[in-house]
Write a protein that holds these residues in place. Structure first.
Motif, mmCIF file in Angstrom:
data_model
loop_
_atom_site.group_PDB
_atom_site.id
_atom_site.type_symbol
_atom_site.label_atom_id
_atom_site.label_comp_id
_atom_site.label_asym_id
_atom_site.label_seq_id
_atom_site.Cartn_x
_atom_site.Cartn_y
_atom_site.Cartn_z
ATOM 1 N N VAL A 33 23.492 153.816 97.548
ATOM 2 C CA VAL A 33 22.093 153.684 97.934
ATOM 3 C C VAL A 33 21.478 155.090 97.979
ATOM 4 N N ASN A 65 25.232 153.125 102.635
ATOM 5 C CA ASN A 65 24.189 152.814 103.601
ATOM 6 C C ASN A 65 24.763 151.891 104.675
ATOM 7 N N HIS A 102 17.727 150.262 94.900
ATOM 8 C CA HIS A 102 18.702 150.312 95.998
ATOM 9 C C HIS A 102 20.124 150.605 95.546
#
Length: 194
Positions: free
Chosen positions: A179, A171, A72
């Motif tokens: 991300v 994000n 992530h």
């Protein structure tokens, strides 16, 4: 009093659950294979330098807790971080935080794996990162704790470098930068046979 009892039960349950899985306690240099959507990466861990960290990490591995999680946080020439979020960007549950072992002599150099944490030096739980540059500023000093390095990549450095170069964005769901635009999936993490 009730909080103390609940906390004690959680610790006992966590310990019992940890003891029930085979994390190769007698193997000093266990190996883990990461099967990602971009290829495979193998790391060799150093239990002589980071025994608490490795026991914690391998418990997540053996229980399948890293399977179908995402990378992530990807920053080229810095880190590739994962192990904590599902493809739906939901946080996976964690066991209790572990003691920081950053003063173990291992450095955040290119190709090493280390534990992510919050500002509290003893807050690492399940998230880890790969160093894709020499990040010695993440090592401990006389004035601060560092980030615990506990192994290094032995195969798949090209895969890790490719992951580090994927396109990223801020994000809006997570309100986090860096991300990946296209999901980079950790399909399965496997403790390799001795």
């Amino acid at each position: 009093m009730l909080k103390w009892i609940i906390t004690s039960l959680f610790i006992i349950t966590s310990f019992t659950t940890t003891a029930a899985v085979d994390i190769q306690k007698d193997t000093l240099y266990p190996q883990v294979e990461f099967d990602t959507s971009m290829g495979k990466i193998v790391v060799e861990l150093d239990r002589t330098r980071a025994p608490i960290t490795i026991d914690n990490f391998l418990t997540y591995v053996v229980k399948g807790e890293y399977d179908n999680t995402i990378f992530h946080r990807v920053i080229a020439e810095f880190v590739v971080q994962g192990g904590g979020l599902t493809t739906k960007l939901e946080e996976r549950p964690s066991m209790a935080p572990i003691v920081n072992e950053s003063g173990n002599g291992l450095s955040n150099t290119m190709g090493t794996i280390a534990m992510a944490r919050d500002n509290d030096p003893h807050s690492a739980t399940r998230q880890f990162y790969f160093n894709v540059a020499d990040n010695k500023k993440l090592d401990p000093s006389k004035r601060r704790w560092g980030y615990t390095v506990f192994g290094e990549v032995t195969q798949g450095m090209d895969v890790l470098e490719a992951i580090s170069l994927v396109e990223t964005e801020h994000n809006s769901t997570l309100n986090w930068p860096d991300v990946p635009v296209k999901t980079v999936l950790l399909k399965k993490a496997t403790l390799l046979p001795r």
